[in-house]
Write a protein that holds these residues in place. Structure first.
Motif, mmCIF file in Angstrom:
data_model
loop_
_atom_site.group_PDB
_atom_site.id
_atom_site.type_symbol
_atom_site.label_atom_id
_atom_site.label_comp_id
_atom_site.label_asym_id
_atom_site.label_seq_id
_atom_site.Cartn_x
_atom_site.Cartn_y
_atom_site.Cartn_z
ATOM 1 N N PHE A 67 0.810 -1.210 0.000
ATOM 2 C CA PHE A 67 0.000 0.000 0.000
ATOM 3 C C PHE A 67 0.853 1.274 0.000
ATOM 4 C CE2 PHE A 67 -3.048 -3.038 1.962
ATOM 5 C CZ PHE A 67 -4.028 -2.946 0.987
ATOM 6 N N VAL A 68 2.164 1.116 -0.095
ATOM 7 C CA VAL A 68 3.076 2.263 -0.117
ATOM 8 C C VAL A 68 3.566 2.458 -1.551
ATOM 9 C CG1 VAL A 68 5.214 3.244 0.787
ATOM 10 C CG2 VAL A 68 3.785 1.807 2.254
ATOM 11 N N PRO A 69 3.110 3.505 -2.240
ATOM 12 C CA PRO A 69 3.521 3.694 -3.636
ATOM 13 C C PRO A 69 5.034 3.720 -3.823
ATOM 14 C CG PRO A 69 1.674 5.136 -3.119
ATOM 15 C CD PRO A 69 2.097 4.505 -1.816
ATOM 16 N N GLU A 70 5.752 4.352 -2.878
ATOM 17 C CA GLU A 70 7.212 4.372 -2.937
ATOM 18 C C GLU A 70 7.766 3.320 -1.982
ATOM 19 O OE1 GLU A 70 8.802 8.668 -3.913
ATOM 20 O OE2 GLU A 70 7.433 8.776 -2.191
ATOM 21 N N SER A 71 7.407 2.063 -2.242
ATOM 22 C CA SER A 71 7.772 0.989 -1.317
ATOM 23 C C SER A 71 9.278 0.802 -1.203
ATOM 24 C CB SER A 71 7.092 -0.318 -1.735
ATOM 25 O OG SER A 71 7.312 -0.580 -3.110
ATOM 26 N N ALA A 72 10.024 1.052 -2.283
ATOM 27 C CA ALA A 72 11.483 0.917 -2.210
ATOM 28 C C ALA A 72 12.064 1.917 -1.220
ATOM 29 C CB ALA A 72 12.101 1.118 -3.594
ATOM 30 N N LYS A 73 11.485 3.114 -1.169
ATOM 31 C CA LYS A 73 11.952 4.120 -0.215
ATOM 32 C C LYS A 73 11.680 3.666 1.218
ATOM 33 C CE LYS A 73 11.499 8.453 -1.232
ATOM 34 N NZ LYS A 73 10.927 9.816 -1.438
ATOM 35 N N ALA A 74 10.529 3.019 1.432
ATOM 36 C CA ALA A 74 10.213 2.513 2.770
ATOM 37 C C ALA A 74 11.212 1.436 3.189
ATOM 38 C CB ALA A 74 8.790 1.971 2.805
ATOM 39 N N ILE A 75 11.575 0.549 2.260
ATOM 40 C CA ILE A 75 12.575 -0.479 2.566
ATOM 41 C C ILE A 75 13.920 0.165 2.898
ATOM 42 C CG2 ILE A 75 13.876 -2.431 1.616
ATOM 43 C CD1 ILE A 75 11.359 -3.015 -0.123
ATOM 44 N N ALA A 76 14.294 1.185 2.126
ATOM 45 C CA ALA A 76 15.554 1.884 2.386
ATOM 46 C C ALA A 76 15.548 2.534 3.775
ATOM 47 C CB ALA A 76 15.789 2.941 1.307
ATOM 48 N N GLU A 77 14.419 3.098 4.161
ATOM 49 C CA GLU A 77 14.314 3.716 5.486
ATOM 50 C C GLU A 77 14.394 2.665 6.597
ATOM 51 O OE1 GLU A 77 13.507 7.391 6.806
ATOM 52 O OE2 GLU A 77 15.192 6.866 5.517
ATOM 53 N N MET A 78 13.757 1.525 6.400
ATOM 54 C CA MET A 78 13.852 0.456 7.392
ATOM 55 C C MET A 78 15.302 0.001 7.536
ATOM 56 S SD MET A 78 10.394 -1.616 6.289
ATOM 57 C CE MET A 78 10.523 -2.954 7.480
ATOM 58 N N ARG A 79 15.995 -0.137 6.430
ATOM 59 C CA ARG A 79 17.411 -0.518 6.480
ATOM 60 C C ARG A 79 18.223 0.531 7.231
ATOM 61 N NH1 ARG A 79 22.260 0.560 4.143
ATOM 62 N NH2 ARG A 79 23.610 -1.191 3.525
ATOM 63 N N ARG A 80 17.952 1.800 6.977
ATOM 64 C CA ARG A 80 18.721 2.882 7.600
ATOM 65 C C ARG A 80 18.636 2.866 9.121
ATOM 66 N NH1 ARG A 80 17.563 7.581 9.830
ATOM 67 N NH2 ARG A 80 15.362 7.524 9.235
ATOM 68 N N VAL A 81 17.458 2.581 9.656
ATOM 69 C CA VAL A 81 17.275 2.694 11.109
ATOM 70 C C VAL A 81 17.633 1.406 11.857
ATOM 71 C CG1 VAL A 81 15.508 4.473 10.829
ATOM 72 C CG2 VAL A 81 14.805 2.072 11.061
#
Length: 266
Positions: free
Chosen positions: A113-127
């Motif tokens: 449901f996240v249009p920019e799902s790759a960005k969400a994955i990148a943010e999860m990796r970052r934190v």
């Protein structure tokens, strides 16, 4: 837009999906490899299906749960009685946390449901700290959700809007085989593993199945809620006919399959 999911009321979401998310949470937690003493981020917590299952699976040190919807945040906070759990509103694509803050970042039934799902994955990796784990699960709408496919396949012949909805619903982000795995690898995660998980969705009656959708909950609910008069009556009738399948109204059980993926932060 950080999420394309539609929620009217927390109670409606519970009937539509929350009760099934709770069934999926335990196998997902096992797949994610959660262990005692960890600091965990729940990205897209909804009403708390994963959030509140985590302390039952391990002696977690800290759980931070975020969701973009104020409806979900309010309901999850209302249910919370565990001092280790904090719940706040936040954007999965712009997490308000420092680098390496958590041992694991988990996301249950959110990334599609996240249009920019790759960005969400990148943010999860970052934190997540080096050596920590990022894990997520999404429904397989095309081949693993026969109950919802039954609805959409019944509605699609009625008009072009329903046909377009079916096409979008079946191919949301991260739902194709291997797609989430490729996205995890592209965002720099290591030792990436993908699996599928199966639960059953058990309904007492047609009203139990159709009620939350008819009330406008979720993506299909948006479409159904916009129908009026004869068009709405026809939609209700064709879906009821498919649910009953020539037998009296009553209990029905549908399988539901989710794709799951995990990877380690180098």
């Amino acid at each position: 837009m950080t999420s394309s999911f539609n929620v009217q009321k927390a109670s409606g979401y519970e009937r539509l999906m929350g009760r099934w998310s709770r069934r999926l949470a335990p196998p997902f937690i096992e797949f994610a490899g959660v262990t005692d003493g960890e600091r965990i981020l729940d990205v897209g917590c909804g009403t708390g299906s994963l959030t509140f299952a985590l302390p039952q699976a391990a002696n977690i040190a800290e759980i931070t749960a975020i969701d973009y919807s104020p409806v979900f945040v309010e309901e999850a906070a209302r249910r919370n009685s565990d001092q280790r759990i904090s719940i706040r509103q936040a954007d999965a694509c712009a997490l308000p946390f420092a680098d390496d803050r958590f041992d694991r970042a988990l996301s249950l039934l959110v990334l599609h449901f996240v249009p920019e799902s790759a960005k969400a994955i990148a943010e999860m990796r970052r934190v997540v700290r080096p050596g920590g784990v990022v894990a997520a699960a999404v429904w397989d709408h095309l081949g693993g959700m026969p109950g919802m496919r039954m609805v959409l396949d019944s509605l699609a012949p009625l008009d072009e809007a329903a046909a377009r909805l079916r096409g979008h619903y079946c191919f949301q982000p991260m739902m194709r085989p291997g797609e989430m795995r490729e996205a995890f690898i592209a965002e720099g995660l290591a030792d990436v593993a993908e699996a599928s998980m199966l639960i059953r969705m058990d309904y007492d009656s047609f009203d139990d199945f159709w009620g939350p959708i008819a009330a406008g909950e979720g993506p299909i609910g948006i479409y159904v809620g916009g129908l009026e008069g004869a068009r709405r009556a026809t939609a209700d009738a064709v879906v009821r006919s498919a649910y009953e399948a020539g037998q009296p109204d009553g209990p029905r059980s549908f399988v539901a399959v989710a794709w799951a993926c995990r990877g380690q932060v180098p």
